[in-house]
Design a protein around this motif. Structure first.
Motif, PDB file in Angstrom:
ATOM      1  N   ARG A   6       0.839  -1.204   0.000  1.00  0.00           N
ATOM      2  CA  ARG A   6       0.000   0.000   0.000  1.00  0.00           C
ATOM      3  C   ARG A   6       0.870   1.248   0.000  1.00  0.00           C
ATOM      4  O   ARG A   6       2.085   1.191   0.170  1.00  0.00           O
ATOM      5  CB  ARG A   6      -0.951  -0.009   1.195  1.00  0.00           C
ATOM      6  CG  ARG A   6      -1.985  -1.129   1.112  1.00  0.00           C
ATOM      7  CD  ARG A   6      -2.825  -1.205   2.377  1.00  0.00           C
ATOM      8  NE  ARG A   6      -3.802  -2.285   2.297  1.00  0.00           N
ATOM      9  CZ  ARG A   6      -5.066  -2.137   1.931  1.00  0.00           C
ATOM     10  NH1 ARG A   6      -5.508  -0.941   1.608  1.00  0.00           N
ATOM     11  NH2 ARG A   6      -5.881  -3.159   1.869  1.00  0.00           N
TER      12      ARG A   6
ATOM     13  N   GLU B 125      -3.938   0.826   6.847  1.00  0.00           N
ATOM     14  CA  GLU B 125      -5.256   0.277   6.515  1.00  0.00           C
ATOM     15  C   GLU B 125      -5.429  -1.161   6.973  1.00  0.00           C
ATOM     16  O   GLU B 125      -6.501  -1.563   7.427  1.00  0.00           O
ATOM     17  CB  GLU B 125      -5.480   0.360   5.004  1.00  0.00           C
ATOM     18  CG  GLU B 125      -6.928   0.160   4.581  1.00  0.00           C
ATOM     19  CD  GLU B 125      -7.806   1.363   4.939  1.00  0.00           C
ATOM     20  OE1 GLU B 125      -8.970   1.128   5.306  1.00  0.00           O
ATOM     21  OE2 GLU B 125      -7.334   2.491   4.860  1.00  0.00           O
ATOM     22  N   ARG B 126      -4.393  -1.979   6.890  1.00  0.00           N
ATOM     23  CA  ARG B 126      -4.514  -3.386   7.238  1.00  0.00           C
ATOM     24  C   ARG B 126      -4.525  -3.626   8.741  1.00  0.00           C
ATOM     25  O   ARG B 126      -5.065  -4.628   9.207  1.00  0.00           O
ATOM     26  CB  ARG B 126      -3.360  -4.186   6.616  1.00  0.00           C
ATOM     27  CG  ARG B 126      -3.342  -4.201   5.117  1.00  0.00           C
ATOM     28  CD  ARG B 126      -4.413  -5.067   4.541  1.00  0.00           C
ATOM     29  NE  ARG B 126      -4.231  -6.480   4.838  1.00  0.00           N
ATOM     30  CZ  ARG B 126      -5.048  -7.435   4.421  1.00  0.00           C
ATOM     31  NH1 ARG B 126      -6.111  -7.133   3.710  1.00  0.00           N
ATOM     32  NH2 ARG B 126      -4.817  -8.697   4.722  1.00  0.00           N
ATOM     33  N   HIS B 127      -3.931  -2.713   9.487  1.00  0.00           N
ATOM     34  CA  HIS B 127      -3.765  -2.951  10.914  1.00  0.00           C
ATOM     35  C   HIS B 127      -4.573  -1.997  11.789  1.00  0.00           C
ATOM     36  O   HIS B 127      -4.921  -2.348  12.914  1.00  0.00           O
ATOM     37  CB  HIS B 127      -2.287  -2.837  11.294  1.00  0.00           C
ATOM     38  CG  HIS B 127      -1.422  -3.823  10.574  1.00  0.00           C
ATOM     39  ND1 HIS B 127      -1.295  -5.134  10.971  1.00  0.00           N
ATOM     40  CD2 HIS B 127      -0.668  -3.691   9.453  1.00  0.00           C
ATOM     41  CE1 HIS B 127      -0.488  -5.767  10.132  1.00  0.00           C
ATOM     42  NE2 HIS B 127      -0.099  -4.919   9.210  1.00  0.00           N
TER      43      HIS B 127
ATOM     44  N   ARG C 266      -8.913  -7.797  13.062  1.00  0.00           N
ATOM     45  CA  ARG C 266      -8.001  -8.751  12.417  1.00  0.00           C
ATOM     46  C   ARG C 266      -7.285  -9.618  13.439  1.00  0.00           C
ATOM     47  O   ARG C 266      -7.035 -10.806  13.207  1.00  0.00           O
ATOM     48  CB  ARG C 266      -6.966  -7.997  11.565  1.00  0.00           C
ATOM     49  CG  ARG C 266      -7.555  -7.355  10.322  1.00  0.00           C
ATOM     50  CD  ARG C 266      -6.462  -6.764   9.453  1.00  0.00           C
ATOM     51  NE  ARG C 266      -5.644  -7.800   8.850  1.00  0.00           N
ATOM     52  CZ  ARG C 266      -4.370  -8.011   9.127  1.00  0.00           C
ATOM     53  NH1 ARG C 266      -3.765  -7.266  10.026  1.00  0.00           N
ATOM     54  NH2 ARG C 266      -3.687  -8.961   8.532  1.00  0.00           N
TER      55      ARG C 266
ATOM     56  N   ASP D 186     -14.774  -8.158  -0.836  1.00  0.00           N
ATOM     57  CA  ASP D 186     -14.246  -6.805  -1.018  1.00  0.00           C
ATOM     58  C   ASP D 186     -15.319  -5.984  -1.719  1.00  0.00           C
ATOM     59  O   ASP D 186     -15.870  -6.417  -2.736  1.00  0.00           O
ATOM     60  CB  ASP D 186     -12.969  -6.863  -1.860  1.00  0.00           C
ATOM     61  CG  ASP D 186     -12.222  -5.545  -1.865  1.00  0.00           C
ATOM     62  OD1 ASP D 186     -11.392  -5.338  -0.962  1.00  0.00           O
ATOM     63  OD2 ASP D 186     -12.477  -4.725  -2.761  1.00  0.00           O
TER      64      ASP D 186
ATOM     65  N   LEU E  57     -11.128  -6.999   7.842  1.00  0.00           N
ATOM     66  CA  LEU E  57      -9.714  -7.319   7.681  1.00  0.00           C
ATOM     67  C   LEU E  57      -8.891  -6.100   7.314  1.00  0.00           C
ATOM     68  O   LEU E  57      -7.664  -6.126   7.392  1.00  0.00           O
ATOM     69  CB  LEU E  57      -9.548  -8.404   6.619  1.00  0.00           C
ATOM     70  CG  LEU E  57     -10.330  -9.701   6.881  1.00  0.00           C
ATOM     71  CD1 LEU E  57     -10.074 -10.706   5.778  1.00  0.00           C
ATOM     72  CD2 LEU E  57      -9.966 -10.281   8.242  1.00  0.00           C
ATOM     73  N   GLY E  58      -9.554  -5.013   6.922  1.00  0.00           N
ATOM     74  CA  GLY E  58      -8.851  -3.795   6.561  1.00  0.00           C
ATOM     75  C   GLY E  58      -9.578  -3.062   5.454  1.00  0.00           C
ATOM     76  O   GLY E  58     -10.001  -3.670   4.470  1.00  0.00           O
TER      77      GLY E  58
ATOM     78  N   GLU F 126     -12.324  -4.550   3.036  1.00  0.00           N
ATOM     79  CA  GLU F 126     -12.210  -6.008   2.930  1.00  0.00           C
ATOM     80  C   GLU F 126     -12.670  -6.679   4.220  1.00  0.00           C
ATOM     81  O   GLU F 126     -12.288  -6.272   5.314  1.00  0.00           O
ATOM     82  CB  GLU F 126     -10.767  -6.415   2.633  1.00  0.00           C
ATOM     83  CG  GLU F 126     -10.605  -7.910   2.393  1.00  0.00           C
ATOM     84  CD  GLU F 126      -9.172  -8.289   2.090  1.00  0.00           C
ATOM     85  OE1 GLU F 126      -8.903  -9.501   1.971  1.00  0.00           O
ATOM     86  OE2 GLU F 126      -8.315  -7.390   1.976  1.00  0.00           O
TER      87      GLU F 126
ATOM     88  N   ASP G  44      -8.222 -15.326  -1.449  1.00  0.00           N
ATOM     89  CA  ASP G  44      -7.909 -14.039  -2.083  1.00  0.00           C
ATOM     90  C   ASP G  44      -7.822 -14.177  -3.599  1.00  0.00           C
ATOM     91  O   ASP G  44      -8.309 -13.327  -4.354  1.00  0.00           O
ATOM     92  CB  ASP G  44      -6.588 -13.481  -1.537  1.00  0.00           C
ATOM     93  CG  ASP G  44      -6.760 -12.764  -0.211  1.00  0.00           C
ATOM     94  OD1 ASP G  44      -7.890 -12.339   0.095  1.00  0.00           O
ATOM     95  OD2 ASP G  44      -5.762 -12.619   0.521  1.00  0.00           O
TER      96      ASP G  44
END
Length: 429
Positions: free
Chosen positions: A48, A58-60, A274, A301, A341-342, A345, A407
């Motif tokens: 990213r 974004e993911r965390h 997450r 998504d 998940l972020g 998503e 995915d």
């Protein structure tokens, strides 16, 4: 030689500062970042945009964007020490997670200052103190019963007192030589550690305390504190066995529920976060290895979600995310878990669901999302989602392979036109 300029001194300070410092605008675009912040942010960003705080996180920590957006005053502290768990991979071992404390300060209408500090060890110490406090607090609050036993390093019961029968309903004489984990099952759905995980931590740290629901022989439940203490012989640091104390204690319902919600739920949507999702996947993988019951994963998504934020603004995008989470959570089967998940998503973990059941549920989720309609100043907003799925059987029992396969199928559904669930017959396409 002239004295260093204030700008040079500032740059030296920023470079040597043991705290991550980031300056960015309200949209998250980074203007300045010191090396310590870069050390933490770049690994988190992955593929990213590392030049944007919100994209990198974004993911965390997808909630950071909404936390900033919710701060109305032109200046002031937005959050202080907001905790971000960043050690979230499915291969995470039972040990100390990496945790960052994030403080956000609004310096102006379009200027933010961010600090990042690694507080992993502090969190470990807090947890140890909390456990000790919980143990000693019940001396005042009252203990309904307690039982003591010793177990070997492999979990087999070596000795047990008669109080074990009174508390659990299991005959204390009949359990000698049996694996304690086979007799007393923890509430792993609520995040409790398995016995082998407790033994690993106790062997490393000397002791481990866990609170959770315990099931009696007759099926009834009680709130149990389980203390595991490592025993050693002579100078050998390796544990030769463990002492276990089980205490039937009153449960503080509100405090426990609030704490669990804080640790397991996504700040924005209320879905699982997450970290909790990864922990649940590990536990369900262990169940799969033991029982070989079906286990499926759905990932979804939202289609063109960036366009939603660009056209309607992040508050509308946040509202859509919340409604998606509510819609999909309502469709879950028993023991199913739905997580953010972020970003846009999401994932659903489905114990005892084979691939046909996973496809059917994914289709229900797709239809539910397509039926959503949000009223905005620019008119009604509708959304669609693309979904992929996989089973642990076809992934060979590997969590990493399960996620990768789901995915891959998600992106196949997107490339096939979006607003659809990946179908097996499309595999050759």
């Amino acid at each position: 030689m002239t004295d260093k300029s204030s700008e040079e001194q500032l740059l030296e300070f920023l470079y040597a500062c043991p705290v991550g410092l980031i300056e960015c605008d309200a949209a998250g675009d980074i203007g300045m970042m010191n090396p310590y912040a870069m050390q933490h942010l770049l690994p988190l960003a992955g593929p990213r945009d590392a030049g944007n705080l919100f994209a990198a996180m974004e993911r965390h920590a997808p909630e950071l964007r909404s936390i900033v957006a919710a701060h109305v005053p032109a200046t002031g502290r937005i959050c202080d020490g907001h905790r971000i768990f960043v050690d979230l991979g499915p291969g995470r071992k039972a040990g100390a997670p990496k945790v960052l404390a994030c403080t956000l300060v609004k310096l102006g209408v379009d200027r933010l200052m961010v600090t990042l500090t690694d507080i992993s060890q502090q969190v470990v110490q807090e947890e140890r103190l909390r456990q000790a406090d919980a143990w000693f607090a019940t001396l005042l609050d009252g203990i309904n019963d307690y039982a003591a036993l010793t177990i070997e390093t492999d979990g087999r019961i070596a000795s047990v007192d008669p109080c074990f029968t009174r508390q659990t309903g299991h005959d204390h004489a009949a359990v000698i030589g049996r694996d304690l984990a086979d007799i007393l099952t923890a509430d792993t759905a609520g995040g409790d550690l398995r016995l082998d995980e407790q033994l690993e931590i106790a062997g490393r740290d000397g002791w481990h305390l866990q609170e959770g629901w315990q099931t009696r022989a007759d099926g009834g439940r009680y709130w149990c504190q389980r203390l595991v203490v490592a025993r050693s012989e002579g100078d050998d640091p390796a544990p030769s066995g463990f002492s276990v104390v089980l205490r039937d204690v009153p449960r503080h319902e509100t405090a426990a529920a609030d704490l669990r919600r804080l640790l397991t739920c996504d700040h924005l949507t209320g879905a699982a976060n997450r970290r909790h999702f990864a922990q649940t996947m590990e536990r369900e993988q262990a169940h799969w290895q033991e029982l070989r019951q079906s286990l499926s994963l759905i990932v979804l998504d939202l289609d063109h979600f960036k366009a939603v934020n660009d056209a309607h603004g992040h508050p509308v995008g946040d509202m859509l995310l919340r409604q998606v989470a509510e819609t999909c959570t309502a469709l879950l089967p028993p023991r199913g878990i739905f997580a953010r998940l972020g970003g846009e998503e999401f994932g659903a973990l489905l114990p005892r669901h084979d691939h046909a059941q996973a496809i059917a549920l994914a289709e229900q989720m797709r239809e539910g999302i397509a039926a959503l309609e949000i009223t905005t100043p620019r008119g009604p907003l509708n959304a669609t989602a693309s979904l992929g799925w996989a089973t642990l059987d076809e992934a060979g029992g590997s969590i990493d392979a399960l996620i990768a396969l789901a995915d891959k199928r998600l992106y196949a559904a997107k490339h096939a036109g979006r607003n659809q669930v990946y179908q097996p017959e499309a595999r050759a396409a």
